[in-house]
Write an enzyme that holds these catalytic residues in place. Structure first.
Site, mmCIF file in Angstrom:
data_model
loop_
_atom_site.group_PDB
_atom_site.id
_atom_site.type_symbol
_atom_site.label_atom_id
_atom_site.label_comp_id
_atom_site.label_asym_id
_atom_site.label_seq_id
_atom_site.Cartn_x
_atom_site.Cartn_y
_atom_site.Cartn_z
ATOM 1 N N GLU A 118 0.806 -1.231 0.000
ATOM 2 C CA GLU A 118 0.000 0.000 0.000
ATOM 3 C C GLU A 118 0.828 1.265 0.000
ATOM 4 O O GLU A 118 0.549 2.199 -0.739
ATOM 5 C CB GLU A 118 -0.932 0.037 1.221
ATOM 6 N N HIS B 67 -10.521 -5.021 10.531
ATOM 7 C CA HIS B 67 -11.095 -4.790 9.206
ATOM 8 C C HIS B 67 -12.391 -4.001 9.259
ATOM 9 O O HIS B 67 -13.161 -4.015 8.315
ATOM 10 C CB HIS B 67 -11.352 -6.123 8.490
#
Lengths: 350, 429
Positions: free
Chosen positions: A80, A149
């Site tokens: 990322e 998450h």
């Protein structure tokens, strides 16, 4: 079979044009918006994990790689910080990237690039260097994905000057705001919601037009009301509307404001509504401390609408804990319709 | 003679001059020179008859004329260590007189500018962070000499040298350091945030510029413009994870990115031996070919970057370069720079390895210039720096109206909250 299908297709198109309303789910709205913007401007491209050959982890980019190829739909390795930085650099040099984070939780790996490289650059360069980038992906809680998450990042990114932060609720929002975000010359954080992807909404012919954009920074009153204002964003807007429907049976008319944009916040619309109803409840999925609701309440206190409040403004939020896994616990960690109804009645002293 | 030198300097001065002005200046030079020397004539006789001088011309002590100097010479340069490469750059570099003067002028300007910044900082006219580049001039000059103005460059916070070589005037750099409205970023960026065309700063977060540079390279590839991006980082940054992430994607996608590690032996106060399990920074790209280059020799750097740029433009993918260099100052102005290295070490580099001295030596010993000519150039540079410093000190600070501008690009004006709810400030793009 082929001829039957083409017969139906042909007539479906006629039907579609005749009956100007179409049902499109949020996922398809996002997909079509990206498709149209990729077609419109060849500088636009999409990169992220699984966006190309897998058709998108949540299928939001389905079909795009097949149509546009490797150059414009790029699968990245699971890095990322690296690919977000690459996306920002590409924006520096004249392209218009859409950088997908598989979920916004993973953006924390790359947050330096979003804030320090993207958000601040136009200011630091005194207007010399623009950064026309969109970061997008699902935000907030899902179903059973547990603590790492499930975080909502609206408050985190909403805190930073230089960013635009957008949080669509329905298909109209998703389509119009994504198009606006891609056409915007500023870095935009686009917070989707995984639970909304499969939900269909009506889209009018006007909304299906390829230049349909919704202005960033403008909230929408989804439901007119007189007794109390409910301000929300993303999935919780739907809960507010459901709560309003229940409350209407008891004679309470709620005005539901869909923020659409977290930053810049449309205080004017919220104030106008509060000055009309005299009561305010904010509803969000994120944690309470230093959150979106906290900001709204502070602004109401500091502005002209305070004098119109009949009771203190109140926030309905996610519970102040990491998201648990077990369904019963998860269900009790996020705001439910009954929490909104309860809070409204408390505020109205019913 | 004075006019000629002015004309020569006009042609080769870096700064805001565009290529068109450069061509124009060359024409002026030729026209100007034709007054003194018949350009088509055979070489001048041993004792040339001096033509009458225009009024006001300063007499130069030496009677040497322009035609006496060697127009160009070839110099042996240190061979580069290679990683995953069969061949490297040439071990010989051709230097023309014009190039030599240009490199000298540029490096000396950067040197003087950094020393002036040091002075201004000690006088507390510059504040905050100030990371000086003196000692490393050959890197910036060598790179600029080997790429095109249309190529791209991004570096970290030790950026003043690159800001100059990429086209920003000294006065705009110094005025940015002093935080004035005439600064290249209108005083809003400071030392670490200066930008120019095809120059993306100036970046404060160690290592963050490397993925950015790879992204610029992606844009070059996407647009098919045959340009490359030079992406610089230091030995301290070389261990950053995001650099390896960038290596991976650049190699995977064959991005035209030249990754350059400026190894000045210290990441702040930490020597390379104490920070890195492998100090072979040119090999750290692993599957990416690499070169180790003498970063104190401007010709070495130039040949290496030309080689690297050709490699990238041929579509072979990224390449890594390590420039071995040295900084005379500490990490920043708040670091005296002697707690982790000895004064003797610094002095030794100054006497034996200084990039400007090395170039000067080469030019003088090959009769490509004279002591007087170089001194002239030094005096001119000193004047430029003094003027720039004067400007940087006397230019007003940005207006308070500027405070909230440049939040968003190409947006209508908006309101920004001040320090309290009653202060409503205006922001325009």
């Amino acid at each position: 079979m082929a001829s039957l299908r083409s017969f139906l297709q042909c007539n479906f198109d006629i039907l579609r044009k005749t009956f100007v309303i179409l049902f499109v789910n949020v996922r398809d709205a996002l997909n079509q918006a990206m498709d149209e913007e990729l077609e419109r401007d060849e500088r636009v491209f999409l990169l992220g994990e699984e966006v190309a050959q897998y058709d998108g982890a949540y299928k939001v980019s389905r079909g795009l790689w097949k149509k546009y190829g490797d150059k414009r739909i790029i699968d990245t390795p699971i890095t990322e910080m690296g690919f977000a930085g690459i996306a920002v650099g590409a924006a520096f040099a004249g392209l218009r990237p859409i950088c997908e984070f598989m979920t916004w939780n993973f953006s924390m790996q790359a947050i330096d690039q979003v804030i320090n490289s993207a958000a601040k650059t136009y200011y630091m360069s005194a207007g010399f260097q623009t950064v026309p980038i969109v970061f997008r992906g699902p935000n907030g809680s899902s179903a059973g994905v547990a603590a790492q998450h499930s975080q909502c990042f609206a408050a985190w990114y909403g805190h930073c000057p230089g960013l635009k932060v957008v949080s669509p609720w329905n298909s109209e929002d998703a389509r119009g705001l994504l198009k606006a975000a891609i056409r915007d010359d500023n870095p935009v954080v686009f917070l989707e919601n995984e639970m909304m992807y499969g939900v269909p909404f009506e889209l009018s012919e006007e909304m299906m037009h390829k230049d349909f954009v919704i202005p960033i920074g403008k909230a929408k009153v989804e439901r007119q009301g007189t007794h109390i204002t409910l301000v929300s964003h993303s999935r919780c807007v739907g809960f507010c509307l459901d709560a309003a429907a229940v409350l209407a049976k008891e004679g309470v008319e709620c005005e539901v404001v869909n923020l659409r944009t977290i930053r810049p916040l449309d205080v004017d619309t919220i104030e106008a509504s509060v000055m009309k109803t005299g009561n305010l409840v904010t509803v969000e999925g994120g944690w309470p401390q230093y959150g979106v609701g906290a900001e709204i309440c502070a602004r109401i206190m500091e502005g002209p609408a305070f004098n119109y409040l009949d009771a203190p403004a109140v926030r309905v939020t996610g519970v102040d804990i990491p998201m648990p896994y077990a369904k019963i616990l998860e269900d009790h960690s996020v705001p439910q319709i009954k929490d909104i109804i309860f809070s409204v009645k408390k505020v109205l002293n019913m | 003679m004075q006019n000629m030198l002015t004309l020569i300097s006009n042609v080769f001065r870096l700064g805001n001059a565009s290529k068109n002005v450069g061509a124009q200046a060359v024409s002026e030079l030729l026209i100007g020179l034709s007054k003194y020397v018949d350009l088509t004539a055979p070489p001048a006789p041993a004792t040339p008859r001096q033509p009458p001088l225009p009024p006001g011309t300063r007499m130069v002590v030496s009677a040497r004329s322009f035609a006496d100097f060697t127009p160009q010479a070839s110099f042996p340069i240190k061979k580069c260590d290679l990683h995953r490469l069969e061949e490297g750059p040439s071990d010989e570099a051709l230097l023309t007189r014009e190039q030599g003067l240009q490199y000298y002028r540029t490096m000396q300007t950067v040197r003087r500018m950094e020393l002036k910044a040091d002075q201004l900082y000690k006088q507390k006219i510059i504040r905050g962070f100030c990371h000086l580049y003196d000692g490393q001039e050959a890197c910036a000059m060598g790179i600029e000499a080997g790429i095109n103005p249309t190529d791209h460059l991004i570096t970290a916070y030790r950026a003043h040298g690159y800001t100059f070589t990429r086209g920003v005037a000294v006065r705009e750099i110094l005025a940015e350091l002093t935080g004035r409205r005439g600064g290249v970023a209108k005083g809003k960026g400071g030392s670490m945030h200066m930008y120019a065309k095809n120059f993306y700063g100036g970046n404060g977060i160690v290592g963050a510029q490397v993925p950015l540079g790879a992204g610029v390279a992606l844009a070059c590839q996407y647009q098919g413009n045959n340009q490359v991006c030079v992406t610089l980082y230091g030995d301290g940054a070389a261990n950053q994870g995001q650099i390896f992430e960038s290596f991976n994607m650049a190699a995977l996608w064959k991005l035209p990115c030249i990754f350059i590690c400026e190894n000045n032996k210290f990441g702040m106060g930490t020597s390379v031996e104490r920070s890195s399990a492998s100090t072979d920074y040119y090999k750290r790209g692993d599957y990416i070919p690499g070169l180790k280059v003498d970063g104190m020799d401007v010709l070495c750097v130039r040949e290496a970057i030309r080689f690297a740029a050709d490699y990238c433009r041929a579509g072979k993918g990224p390449i890594v370069m390590e420039l071995e260099t040295y900084r005379y100052h500490g990490h920043s102005m708040s670091d005296p720079g002697v707690s982790y290295r000895t004064r003797e070490e610094i002095q030794e580099v100054r006497t034996k390895n200084d990039p400007i001295s090395m170039l000067k030596e080469r030019m003088l010993s090959n009769n490509m210039s004279s002591v007087e000519e170089l001194k002239e150039i030094d005096l001119e540079i000193r004047k430029v720096i003094e003027d720039a410093a004067q400007y940087a000190i006397s230019d007003p600070e940005p207006s308070l109206d500027e405070l909230c501008n440049h939040i968003y690009a190409r947006d209508p004006p908006m309101e920004v909250r001040g320090t309290n709810p009653w202060v409503k400030l205006k922001s325009v793009s």
